[in-house]
Design a protein around this motif. Structure first.
Motif, PDB file in Angstrom:
ATOM      1  N   LEU A  97      -7.253 -44.322  -0.700  1.00  0.00           N
ATOM      2  CA  LEU A  97      -6.330 -43.234  -0.387  1.00  0.00           C
ATOM      3  C   LEU A  97      -5.073 -43.862   0.210  1.00  0.00           C
ATOM      4  N   THR A  98      -4.146 -44.242  -0.638  1.00  0.00           N
ATOM      5  CA  THR A  98      -2.966 -44.965  -0.199  1.00  0.00           C
ATOM      6  C   THR A  98      -2.042 -44.049   0.603  1.00  0.00           C
ATOM      7  N   ALA A  99      -1.817 -44.401   1.863  1.00  0.00           N
ATOM      8  CA  ALA A  99      -1.010 -43.576   2.787  1.00  0.00           C
ATOM      9  C   ALA A  99      -1.585 -42.162   2.884  1.00  0.00           C
ATOM     10  N   GLY A 100      -2.896 -42.055   2.788  1.00  0.00           N
ATOM     11  CA  GLY A 100      -3.561 -40.750   2.773  1.00  0.00           C
ATOM     12  C   GLY A 100      -3.736 -40.159   4.157  1.00  0.00           C
ATOM     13  N   GLU A 101      -3.814 -38.827   4.198  1.00  0.00           N
ATOM     14  CA  GLU A 101      -4.044 -38.097   5.431  1.00  0.00           C
ATOM     15  C   GLU A 101      -5.185 -37.106   5.211  1.00  0.00           C
ATOM     16  N   ILE A 102      -6.138 -37.109   6.138  1.00  0.00           N
ATOM     17  CA  ILE A 102      -7.290 -36.216   6.063  1.00  0.00           C
ATOM     18  C   ILE A 102      -7.376 -35.410   7.348  1.00  0.00           C
ATOM     19  N   TYR A 103      -7.552 -34.093   7.181  1.00  0.00           N
ATOM     20  CA  TYR A 103      -7.841 -33.232   8.330  1.00  0.00           C
ATOM     21  C   TYR A 103      -9.105 -32.442   8.011  1.00  0.00           C
ATOM     22  N   CYS A 104     -10.073 -32.469   8.936  1.00  0.00           N
ATOM     23  CA  CYS A 104     -11.307 -31.712   8.767  1.00  0.00           C
ATOM     24  C   CYS A 104     -11.536 -30.889  10.022  1.00  0.00           C
ATOM     25  N   GLY A 105     -11.504 -29.576   9.877  1.00  0.00           N
ATOM     26  CA  GLY A 105     -11.637 -28.675  11.013  1.00  0.00           C
ATOM     27  C   GLY A 105     -13.085 -28.413  11.393  1.00  0.00           C
ATOM     28  N   ALA A 106     -13.260 -27.577  12.385  1.00  0.00           N
ATOM     29  CA  ALA A 106     -14.591 -27.236  12.875  1.00  0.00           C
ATOM     30  C   ALA A 106     -15.430 -26.619  11.761  1.00  0.00           C
ATOM     31  N   ASP A 107     -16.688 -27.034  11.680  1.00  0.00           N
ATOM     32  CA  ASP A 107     -17.660 -26.491  10.725  1.00  0.00           C
ATOM     33  C   ASP A 107     -17.233 -26.684   9.271  1.00  0.00           C
ATOM     34  N   SER A 108     -16.366 -27.639   9.018  1.00  0.00           N
ATOM     35  CA  SER A 108     -15.838 -27.881   7.677  1.00  0.00           C
ATOM     36  C   SER A 108     -16.338 -29.218   7.150  1.00  0.00           C
ATOM     37  N   GLN A 109     -16.184 -29.425   5.831  1.00  0.00           N
ATOM     38  CA  GLN A 109     -16.708 -30.636   5.204  1.00  0.00           C
ATOM     39  C   GLN A 109     -15.707 -31.194   4.197  1.00  0.00           C
ATOM     40  N   ILE A 110     -15.597 -32.512   4.174  1.00  0.00           N
ATOM     41  CA  ILE A 110     -14.851 -33.226   3.135  1.00  0.00           C
ATOM     42  C   ILE A 110     -15.748 -34.329   2.602  1.00  0.00           C
ATOM     43  N   VAL A 111     -15.995 -34.305   1.292  1.00  0.00           N
ATOM     44  CA  VAL A 111     -16.889 -35.265   0.640  1.00  0.00           C
ATOM     45  C   VAL A 111     -16.181 -35.826  -0.581  1.00  0.00           C
ATOM     46  N   LEU A 112     -15.949 -37.136  -0.587  1.00  0.00           N
ATOM     47  CA  LEU A 112     -15.352 -37.805  -1.740  1.00  0.00           C
ATOM     48  C   LEU A 112     -16.323 -38.838  -2.276  1.00  0.00           C
ATOM     49  N   HIS A 113     -16.853 -38.598  -3.477  1.00  0.00           N
ATOM     50  CA  HIS A 113     -17.663 -39.595  -4.160  1.00  0.00           C
ATOM     51  C   HIS A 113     -16.744 -40.543  -4.927  1.00  0.00           C
ATOM     52  N   GLY A 114     -17.051 -41.827  -4.889  1.00  0.00           N
ATOM     53  CA  GLY A 114     -16.211 -42.797  -5.567  1.00  0.00           C
ATOM     54  C   GLY A 114     -16.592 -42.988  -7.028  1.00  0.00           C
ATOM     55  N   PRO A 115     -15.697 -43.608  -7.798  1.00  0.00           N
ATOM     56  CA  PRO A 115     -14.401 -44.082  -7.341  1.00  0.00           C
ATOM     57  C   PRO A 115     -13.342 -42.979  -7.321  1.00  0.00           C
ATOM     58  N   VAL A 116     -12.475 -43.055  -6.324  1.00  0.00           N
ATOM     59  CA  VAL A 116     -11.286 -42.214  -6.233  1.00  0.00           C
ATOM     60  C   VAL A 116     -10.094 -43.138  -6.016  1.00  0.00           C
ATOM     61  N   VAL A 117      -9.096 -43.031  -6.870  1.00  0.00           N
ATOM     62  CA  VAL A 117      -7.861 -43.785  -6.703  1.00  0.00           C
ATOM     63  C   VAL A 117      -6.729 -42.792  -6.527  1.00  0.00           C
ATOM     64  N   ALA A 118      -6.163 -42.747  -5.324  1.00  0.00           N
ATOM     65  CA  ALA A 118      -5.008 -41.909  -5.029  1.00  0.00           C
ATOM     66  C   ALA A 118      -3.831 -42.833  -4.802  1.00  0.00           C
ATOM     67  N   THR A 119      -2.837 -42.755  -5.659  1.00  0.00           N
ATOM     68  CA  THR A 119      -1.810 -43.787  -5.687  1.00  0.00           C
ATOM     69  C   THR A 119      -0.839 -43.714  -4.518  1.00  0.00           C
ATOM     70  N   ARG A 120      -0.617 -42.519  -3.955  1.00  0.00           N
ATOM     71  CA  ARG A 120       0.329 -42.434  -2.839  1.00  0.00           C
ATOM     72  C   ARG A 120       0.257 -41.072  -2.165  1.00  0.00           C
ATOM     73  N   GLN A 121       0.051 -41.069  -0.865  1.00  0.00           N
ATOM     74  CA  GLN A 121       0.177 -39.920   0.024  1.00  0.00           C
ATOM     75  C   GLN A 121      -0.637 -38.689  -0.392  1.00  0.00           C
ATOM     76  N   PRO A 122      -1.931 -38.831  -0.668  1.00  0.00           N
ATOM     77  CA  PRO A 122      -2.747 -37.629  -0.827  1.00  0.00           C
ATOM     78  C   PRO A 122      -2.974 -36.977   0.537  1.00  0.00           C
ATOM     79  N   LEU A 123      -3.025 -35.652   0.544  1.00  0.00           N
ATOM     80  CA  LEU A 123      -3.286 -34.902   1.768  1.00  0.00           C
ATOM     81  C   LEU A 123      -4.453 -33.973   1.516  1.00  0.00           C
ATOM     82  N   LEU A 124      -5.527 -34.119   2.325  1.00  0.00           N
ATOM     83  CA  LEU A 124      -6.715 -33.285   2.205  1.00  0.00           C
ATOM     84  C   LEU A 124      -6.901 -32.529   3.507  1.00  0.00           C
TER      85      LEU A 124
END
Length: 233
Positions: A97-124
């Motif tokens: 996750l090149t220059a990536g930003e992740i925010y996960c709030g209360a009682d929330s979930q973020i799941v990334l199975h690989g491979p994942v290629v994000a070339t620039r500034q993904p925001l989740l």
């Protein structure tokens, strides 16, 4: 990794084989005392890490019962922020996750199975009990934005009903190409082998497998398609 945390991750959408493929070490150093006192857990696979700056911001504010498992070296990740208790984050091996930003709030979930290629500034961004679950073999161009919610309430003045997403769930299938500045938000299901076009908006939609979608809102513009990482004639 203790059984309770394995079950927690599986319930969030992590495949058992992804957990079993790596050896997980629970982090004991580099986190404040309250992190352990509040029953939080950060796991790293062999060779995986968070930078000191990301780790410092992750543990800036107290929260409880957070489970995070990092399966890749995250040298290019800009931030990983947790916004409340019981957040769950899983980043598999071969996630970039090149220059990536992740925010996960209360009682929330973020799941990334690989491979994942994000070339620039993904925001989740997952919040209000929402989730983002992504299968592997992903290519995301610059500026991709995945968000369960709009972060503010939009209300029908007559009924008082909220009319924009709250605690939505995003599911992205295998072998998906999100082109530059694509936006995926609200309750969304994207099938396998899909291409989402440049600056397209997928919002509250179910996208069929093996299609190209484009526009705002996105619509199917081509069926029975596939795509390849190789840029060949």
């Amino acid at each position: 990794m203790i059984d309770a945390h394995r079950q927690r991750l599986r319930s969030a959408g992590v495949r058992s084989e992804a957990l079993d493929a790596q050896t997980w070490r629970r982090v004991s150093e580099g986190v404040p005392a309250w992190w352990h006192d509040c029953d939080n857990a950060l796991y790293l696979a062999e060779g995986a890490y968070l930078t000191d700056a990301v780790l410092a911001n992750l543990t800036l504010f107290p929260m409880r019962d957070v489970v995070i498992a990092i399966g890749s070296p995250m040298e290019h990740l800009t931030s990983l922020l947790v916004g409340g208790d019981r957040a769950t984050v899983f980043l598999d091996e071969r996630v970039v996750l090149t220059a990536g930003e992740i925010y996960c709030g209360a009682d929330s979930q973020i799941v990334l199975h690989g491979p994942v290629v994000a070339t620039r500034q993904p925001l989740l961004d997952a919040r209000n009990g929402g989730s983002i679950v992504v299968d592997g073999d992903q290519l995301w161009a610059a500026g991709v934005y995945l968000a369960t919610d709009d972060m503010h309430r939009l209300t029908d003045r007559t009924t008082g009903e909220r009319i924009n997403p709250f605690g939505a769930h995003i599911r992205i299938g295998r072998h998906v190409w999100l082109c530059r500045e694509a936006v995926v938000t609200g309750h969304v299901e994207i099938g396998d082998d899909v291409c989402v076009g440049l600056r397209s908006l997928v919002r509250g939609q179910k996208v069929p497998a093996r299609t190209v979608v484009a526009g705002t809102p996105a619509r199917v513009v081509r069926e029975d398609t596939t795509w390849d990482f190789a840029d060949t004639p």
